[in-house]
Enzyme design. Structure first.
Site, PDB file in Angstrom:
ATOM      1  N   ARG A 158       0.800  -1.393   0.047  1.00  0.00           N
ATOM      2  CA  ARG A 158       0.100  -0.058  -0.077  1.00  0.00           C
ATOM      3  C   ARG A 158       0.686   1.067  -0.135  1.00  0.00           C
ATOM      4  O   ARG A 158       0.577   2.195   0.492  1.00  0.00           O
ATOM      5  CB  ARG A 158      -0.895  -0.036   1.001  1.00  0.00           C
ATOM      6  N   SER A 230     -11.146   0.030   2.698  1.00  0.00           N
ATOM      7  CA  SER A 230     -10.571  -0.500   4.138  1.00  0.00           C
ATOM      8  C   SER A 230      -9.977   1.048   4.640  1.00  0.00           C
ATOM      9  O   SER A 230      -9.419   1.766   3.709  1.00  0.00           O
ATOM     10  CB  SER A 230      -9.319  -1.326   3.640  1.00  0.00           C
ATOM     11  N   GLU A 326      -5.568   4.447   5.572  1.00  0.00           N
ATOM     12  CA  GLU A 326      -5.296   4.157   4.305  1.00  0.00           C
ATOM     13  C   GLU A 326      -5.745   5.191   3.584  1.00  0.00           C
ATOM     14  O   GLU A 326      -4.890   5.635   2.551  1.00  0.00           O
ATOM     15  CB  GLU A 326      -6.020   2.745   3.926  1.00  0.00           C
TER      16      GLU A 326
HETATM   17  C1  LIG Z   1     -15.330  -0.036  -1.921  1.00  0.00           C
HETATM   18  C2  LIG Z   1     -14.002   0.058  -2.205  1.00  0.00           C
HETATM   19  C3  LIG Z   1     -13.059  -0.884  -2.078  1.00  0.00           C
HETATM   20  C4  LIG Z   1     -11.726  -0.612  -2.341  1.00  0.00           C
HETATM   21  N1  LIG Z   1     -10.944  -1.662  -2.207  1.00  0.00           N
HETATM   22  C5  LIG Z   1      -9.432  -1.606  -2.531  1.00  0.00           C
HETATM   23  C6  LIG Z   1      -8.833  -2.789  -2.547  1.00  0.00           C
HETATM   24  O1  LIG Z   1      -9.083  -3.890  -2.596  1.00  0.00           O
HETATM   25  N2  LIG Z   1      -7.385  -2.512  -2.759  1.00  0.00           N
HETATM   26  C7  LIG Z   1      -6.921  -1.387  -2.840  1.00  0.00           C
HETATM   27  O2  LIG Z   1      -5.478  -1.046  -2.800  1.00  0.00           O
HETATM   28  N3  LIG Z   1      -7.700  -0.228  -2.918  1.00  0.00           N
HETATM   29  C8  LIG Z   1      -9.076  -0.413  -2.502  1.00  0.00           C
HETATM   30  N4  LIG Z   1      -9.656   0.658  -2.298  1.00  0.00           N
HETATM   31  C9  LIG Z   1      -9.173   2.091  -2.336  1.00  0.00           C
HETATM   32  C10 LIG Z   1      -9.279   2.795  -3.774  1.00  0.00           C
HETATM   33  O3  LIG Z   1     -10.118   2.194  -4.793  1.00  0.00           O
HETATM   34  C11 LIG Z   1      -7.786   2.980  -4.525  1.00  0.00           C
HETATM   35  O4  LIG Z   1      -6.895   3.525  -3.722  1.00  0.00           O
HETATM   36  C12 LIG Z   1      -7.843   3.802  -5.946  1.00  0.00           C
HETATM   37  O5  LIG Z   1      -6.730   3.477  -6.495  1.00  0.00           O
HETATM   38  C13 LIG Z   1      -8.317   5.134  -5.646  1.00  0.00           C
HETATM   39  O6  LIG Z   1      -8.521   5.701  -7.134  1.00  0.00           O
HETATM   40  P1  LIG Z   1      -9.217   7.205  -7.428  1.00  0.00           P
HETATM   41  O7  LIG Z   1      -9.271   7.589  -8.575  1.00  0.00           O
HETATM   42  O8  LIG Z   1     -10.469   7.193  -6.670  1.00  0.00           O
HETATM   43  O9  LIG Z   1      -8.385   7.961  -6.281  1.00  0.00           O
HETATM   44  P2  LIG Z   1      -8.637   9.164  -5.307  1.00  0.00           P
HETATM   45  O10 LIG Z   1      -9.204   8.713  -4.147  1.00  0.00           O
HETATM   46  O11 LIG Z   1      -9.131  10.414  -6.450  1.00  0.00           O
HETATM   47  O12 LIG Z   1      -6.993   9.793  -4.990  1.00  0.00           O
HETATM   48  C14 LIG Z   1      -6.507   8.909  -4.031  1.00  0.00           C
HETATM   49  C15 LIG Z   1      -5.018   9.371  -4.119  1.00  0.00           C
HETATM   50  O13 LIG Z   1      -4.251   9.426  -5.098  1.00  0.00           O
HETATM   51  C16 LIG Z   1      -3.925  10.444  -5.450  1.00  0.00           C
HETATM   52  N5  LIG Z   1      -3.976  10.588  -7.018  1.00  0.00           N
HETATM   53  C17 LIG Z   1      -5.351  10.202  -7.763  1.00  0.00           C
HETATM   54  N6  LIG Z   1      -5.267  10.573  -8.992  1.00  0.00           N
HETATM   55  C18 LIG Z   1      -3.865  10.795  -9.202  1.00  0.00           C
HETATM   56  C19 LIG Z   1      -3.039  11.038 -10.246  1.00  0.00           C
HETATM   57  N7  LIG Z   1      -3.646  11.026 -11.666  1.00  0.00           N
HETATM   58  N8  LIG Z   1      -1.997  11.547 -10.323  1.00  0.00           N
HETATM   59  C20 LIG Z   1      -1.298  11.567  -9.127  1.00  0.00           C
HETATM   60  N9  LIG Z   1      -1.954  11.477  -7.754  1.00  0.00           N
HETATM   61  C21 LIG Z   1      -3.238  10.935  -8.042  1.00  0.00           C
HETATM   62  C22 LIG Z   1      -4.737  11.733  -4.838  1.00  0.00           C
HETATM   63  O14 LIG Z   1      -4.023  13.113  -4.494  1.00  0.00           O
HETATM   64  C23 LIG Z   1      -5.008  10.949  -3.415  1.00  0.00           C
HETATM   65  O15 LIG Z   1      -3.939  11.110  -2.882  1.00  0.00           O
HETATM   66  C24 LIG Z   1     -11.249   0.677  -1.945  1.00  0.00           C
HETATM   67  C25 LIG Z   1     -12.104   1.704  -2.041  1.00  0.00           C
HETATM   68  C26 LIG Z   1     -13.537   1.471  -2.109  1.00  0.00           C
HETATM   69  C27 LIG Z   1     -14.488   2.620  -2.088  1.00  0.00           C
END
Ligand SMILES: Cc1cc2nc3c(=O)[nH]c(=O)nc-3n(C[C@H](O)[C@H](O)[C@H](O)COP(=O)(O)OP(=O)(O)OC[C@H]3O[C@@H](n4cnc5c(N)ncnc54)[C@H](O)[C@@H]3O)c2cc1C
Length: 332
Positions: A158, A230, A326
């Site tokens: 992570r 999580s 997380e």
């Molecule tokens: C129901 C649920 C289940 C999940 N299951 C998992 C799992 O099994 N495993 C897991 O690892 N995660 C899981 N997650 C967490 C999440 O899905 C991941 O972290 C995902 O990668 C976040 O993507 P996002 O586009 O929504 O990022 P955001 O929430 O928009 O951003 C997350 C972080 O990344 C940065 N960021 C986003 N896009 C960029 C970019 N283009 N360039 C630079 N920085 C950027 C942001 O500044 C922020 O710090 C889960 C979330 C939910 C809601």
């Protein structure tokens, strides 16, 4: 480049959040204009994609930047270049349709491609970092586009080097060299056994469907129950440092890790103390998964951080284990 003022920010915890400015970068050609905008509007900058791993403030007094780069380019039988705005689950399905093996275990993880390397998303025995050949990004401090190869990304559980950098990920190059399926994760093995599935005949699509079924049974869908997945990482600790005055080690879930430390299941730690957490009208733990905090309707960022701190303190006092969040808590 699209500029919106007082824009509302989508986020899967459903916090009613707005930003002073929201800028959408459609391609790398927009970066010069972005630099000009930022020098004319100095202040805070936040990169945001689908908002599934952030707890946003009610108002972000700065510039929020997102991308709409949504290309998927086949380079070879092993290599694919993907824009940061592509939805992760869409890409997993695309890989299955195009016979690129490896990320089917990461099916149904919400969010975008661009965010995937940030915390090295992982699930069911697979992490995205294994398949990343390079990451192309814009560095806000040096005002330059850079490319990091896989080892420079410093992927770990992570985590990656990007967590502590001010960057906008633009494109990821994947390298898929595997052909077999990764079935060696306890809940996948149990599912196969319980359902009498012949694992030697499984294909990628079927494995992805198994993963989706397991996930749906445990994790709430954020479109109906707002959450960020999580909320705490599984802590890595020295086994002797765990306090066993209230519970025994057998009550915990403990995995060996390469570092000599053990990884402790955070969900179990929370289950064991959850009766001591006072009820909150706006926020609670999900009934099927103690690691998931859910918004009951009107949670503010403060509700979330207060509730998370209660859990952290109780876990620390009971087990001498420090839980780490997380999702990112974004300051206003
Ligand atoms: C129901 C649920 C289940 C999940 N299951 C998992 C799992 O099994 N495993 C897991 O690892 N995660 C899981 N997650 C967490 C999440 O899905 C991941 O972290 C995902 O990668 C976040 O993507 P996002 O586009 O929504 O990022 P955001 O929430 O928009 O951003 C997350 C972080 O990344 C940065 N960021 C986003 N896009 C960029 C970019 N283009 N360039 C630079 N920085 C950027 C942001 O500044 C922020 O710090 C889960 C979330 C939910 C809601």
């Amino acid at each position: 480049m699209i500029i919106e003022e007082q824009a509302s920010l989508k986020n899967s915890f459903a916090i009613n959040s707005r930003a002073k400015y929201l800028i959408t970068i459609e391609s790398e050609d927009c970066l010069d204009n972005l630099e000009k905008f930022l020098s004319n509007n100095p202040g805070k900058v936040l990169v945001l994609s689908e908002g599934t791993n952030v707890i946003l403030p009610e108002f972000y007094d700065g510039v929020v930047i997102t991308t709409s780069c949504n290309h998927i380019n086949k380079i070879s039988n092993a290599e694919v270049k993907v824009g940061s705005a592509v939805n992760w689950h869409y890409f997993v399905n695309w890989c299955i349709d195009n016979d690129y093996y490896g990320i089917e275990n990461l099916s149904l993880i919400p969010g975008s491609l661009g965010a995937a390397p940030i915390q090295n998303i992982g699930a069911y025995g697979v992490e995205v970092g294994t398949f990343v050949k390079s990451v192309r990004f814009y560095d806000f401090n040096d005002q330059a586009i850079k490319v990091f190869n896989s080892s420079e990304c410093k992927f770990s559980y992570r985590n990656s080097i990007f967590k502590n950098m001010d960057i906008l990920i633009l494109e990821i190059t994947f390298e898929f060299n595997k052909t077999g399926l990764n079935l060696s994760y306890k809940s996948i093995e149990e599912y196969i056994k319980y359902n009498n599935i012949d694992s030697s005949n499984l294909n990628q699509r079927q494995l992805a469907e198994i993963v989706q079924e397991i996930r749906k049974a445990r994790l709430p869908d954020p479109s109906f129950i707002p959450n960020v997945g999580s909320f705490f990482k599984n802590p890595l600790v020295e086994i002797d440092s765990i306090s066993i005055s209230s519970f025994s080690l057998d009550d915990l879930i403990i995995w060996e890790s390469d570092s000599g430390l053990v990884k402790v299941g955070a969900a179990r730690l929370i289950e064991l103390i959850k009766d001591q957490i006072p009820n909150n009208p706006n926020i609670s733990l999900h009934a099927n998964h103690a690691l998931v905090l859910v918004n009951l309707g009107n949670a503010s960022q403060k509700d979330v951080t207060d509730y998370a701190n209660l859990i952290k303190n109780k876990v620390y006092k009971t087990f001498n284990i420090e839980l780490e969040l997380e999702p990112s808590i974004i300051k206003s």
